[in-house]
Design a protein around this motif. Structure first.
Motif, short mmCIF file in Angstrom:
data_model
loop_
_atom_site.label_atom_id
_atom_site.label_comp_id
_atom_site.label_asym_id
_atom_site.label_seq_id
_atom_site.Cartn_x
_atom_site.Cartn_y
_atom_site.Cartn_z
N ALA A 112 -11.02 4.44 0.33
CA ALA A 112 -11.00 5.87 0.70
C ALA A 112 -12.37 6.26 1.25
N ASP A 113 -13.43 5.75 0.65
CA ASP A 113 -14.78 6.00 1.18
C ASP A 113 -14.94 5.41 2.58
N ALA A 114 -14.36 4.22 2.79
CA ALA A 114 -14.44 3.58 4.11
C ALA A 114 -13.71 4.43 5.15
N PHE A 115 -12.55 4.95 4.78
CA PHE A 115 -11.81 5.80 5.72
C PHE A 115 -12.59 7.08 6.03
N ARG A 116 -13.13 7.72 5.00
CA ARG A 116 -13.92 8.94 5.23
C ARG A 116 -15.13 8.66 6.10
N LEU A 117 -15.74 7.50 5.91
CA LEU A 117 -16.89 7.10 6.73
C LEU A 117 -16.48 7.00 8.19
N GLU A 118 -15.36 6.35 8.46
CA GLU A 118 -14.88 6.22 9.83
C GLU A 118 -14.56 7.59 10.43
N ALA A 119 -13.94 8.46 9.65
CA ALA A 119 -13.61 9.80 10.13
C ALA A 119 -14.89 10.58 10.46
N HIS A 160 -4.91 2.34 7.81
CA HIS A 160 -3.85 1.35 7.55
C HIS A 160 -4.18 0.52 6.30
N LEU A 161 -5.41 0.06 6.20
CA LEU A 161 -5.80 -0.75 5.04
C LEU A 161 -5.70 0.08 3.76
N LEU A 162 -6.18 1.30 3.78
CA LEU A 162 -6.08 2.17 2.60
C LEU A 162 -4.62 2.41 2.25
N ARG A 164 -2.06 0.46 2.81
CA ARG A 164 -1.47 -0.75 2.23
C ARG A 164 -1.89 -0.92 0.77
N VAL A 165 -3.14 -0.62 0.47
CA VAL A 165 -3.60 -0.74 -0.92
C VAL A 165 -2.88 0.30 -1.80
N ARG A 166 -2.73 1.50 -1.27
CA ARG A 166 -2.00 2.55 -2.02
C ARG A 166 -0.55 2.14 -2.23
N PHE A 167 0.08 1.60 -1.19
CA PHE A 167 1.48 1.19 -1.28
C PHE A 167 1.64 0.10 -2.33
N GLY A 168 0.71 -0.82 -2.41
CA GLY A 168 0.76 -1.91 -3.39
C GLY A 168 0.32 -1.48 -4.77
N ARG A 169 -0.05 -0.23 -4.92
CA ARG A 169 -0.46 0.35 -6.21
C ARG A 169 -1.56 -0.45 -6.89
N GLN A 170 -2.38 -1.11 -6.08
CA GLN A 170 -3.52 -1.87 -6.56
C GLN A 170 -3.15 -2.97 -7.57
N GLU A 171 -1.90 -3.40 -7.55
CA GLU A 171 -1.48 -4.49 -8.42
C GLU A 171 -2.12 -5.78 -7.94
N ALA A 172 -2.39 -6.67 -8.86
CA ALA A 172 -3.11 -7.91 -8.55
C ALA A 172 -2.42 -8.70 -7.43
N ALA A 173 -1.11 -8.85 -7.51
CA ALA A 173 -0.41 -9.66 -6.50
C ALA A 173 -0.54 -9.05 -5.10
N SER A 174 -0.40 -7.75 -5.00
CA SER A 174 -0.50 -7.12 -3.68
C SER A 174 -1.94 -7.19 -3.16
N MET A 175 -2.90 -7.03 -4.05
CA MET A 175 -4.30 -7.11 -3.63
C MET A 175 -4.64 -8.52 -3.15
N LEU A 176 -4.14 -9.54 -3.84
CA LEU A 176 -4.40 -10.91 -3.43
C LEU A 176 -3.71 -11.23 -2.10
N LEU A 177 -2.54 -10.67 -1.87
CA LEU A 177 -1.85 -10.87 -0.61
C LEU A 177 -2.64 -10.24 0.55
N ILE A 178 -3.06 -9.00 0.37
CA ILE A 178 -3.85 -8.32 1.40
C ILE A 178 -5.18 -9.05 1.60
N ASP A 179 -5.80 -9.48 0.51
CA ASP A 179 -7.07 -10.21 0.59
C ASP A 179 -6.90 -11.49 1.41
N GLY A 180 -5.79 -12.20 1.18
CA GLY A 180 -5.53 -13.43 1.94
C GLY A 180 -5.35 -13.15 3.43
N GLU A 181 -4.65 -12.07 3.75
CA GLU A 181 -4.47 -11.70 5.16
C GLU A 181 -5.81 -11.35 5.81
#
Length: 193
Positions: A112-119, A160-162, A164-181
């Protein structure tokens, strides 16, 4: 053949504060705005570096590599601004930078900080563009056009990245999937982190 009516010698040219020749003087407010934006880009670079370190400390190398690349990109933008100011005969002011935030409660807070920074960077560039238009400084609007276009794309990527993290509810599996991508997208950079 053109005759000159100026009392200045034919070798006289306008110069900036450091003595560098310049074709067009710069509006003082616009110059101040460009200097401020250069500082904002440098602050953004430091902020992204801090975010990259935060993710690296949590073994999420894909996020870390992605954010480190963002840090380098912001530093490159600051360099482009510095080069532009010099090309316009101005002196570059590299004022002090405050230390970036290094503590967040969770992944979403960092992004969220990264998005605000870009904005914030997008808004700053758009304000500079308006200032340049009001000052009749076409050189600066031409310079800013590709920066604004790239910045809007960067803001979209951060959103988009924020999301995806919100959609995955910060669960470990979703975070590891996004991290791998992210790691796959930054493969040469990930090896350096």
């Amino acid at each position: 053949m053109t005759s000159t009516t100026s009392s200045l010698p034919s070798t006289a040219v306008a110069t900036g504060p450091a003595g560098r020749p310049m074709a067009q003087p710069m509006d003082a407010g616009l110059l101040e705005g460009l200097q401020d934006h250069l500082g904002l880009e440098r602050k953004a670079s430091a902020a992204y570096w801090a975010m990259a370190l935060w993710f690296a400390e949590r073994e999420l190398r894909g996020f870390a590599a992605h954010l480190m690349a963002e840090s380098r990109g912001e530093q490159q933008h600051a360099g482009l601004l510095a080069d532009y100011l010099i090309a316009r005969g101005q002196t570059v002011d590299l004022g002090e930078l405050p230390a970036p935030c290094q503590r967040w409660n969770d992944f979403e807070s960092v992004l969220a900080d990264a998005f605000r920074l870009e904005a914030d960077v997008t808004t700053s560039l758009q304000l500079l563009y308006s200032m340049a238009e009001r000052a009749g400084d076409v050189r600066t609007t031409v310079f800013l056009d590709p920066m604004i276009q790239g910045q809007i794309a960067a803001e979209n990527g951060a959103a988009h990245l924020l999301g995806r993290v919100r959609f995955g509810r910060q669960e470990a599996a979703s975070m590891l999937l996004i991290d791998g991508e992210l790691a796959a997208a930054q493969a040469p950079v990930a090896a350096q982190v």
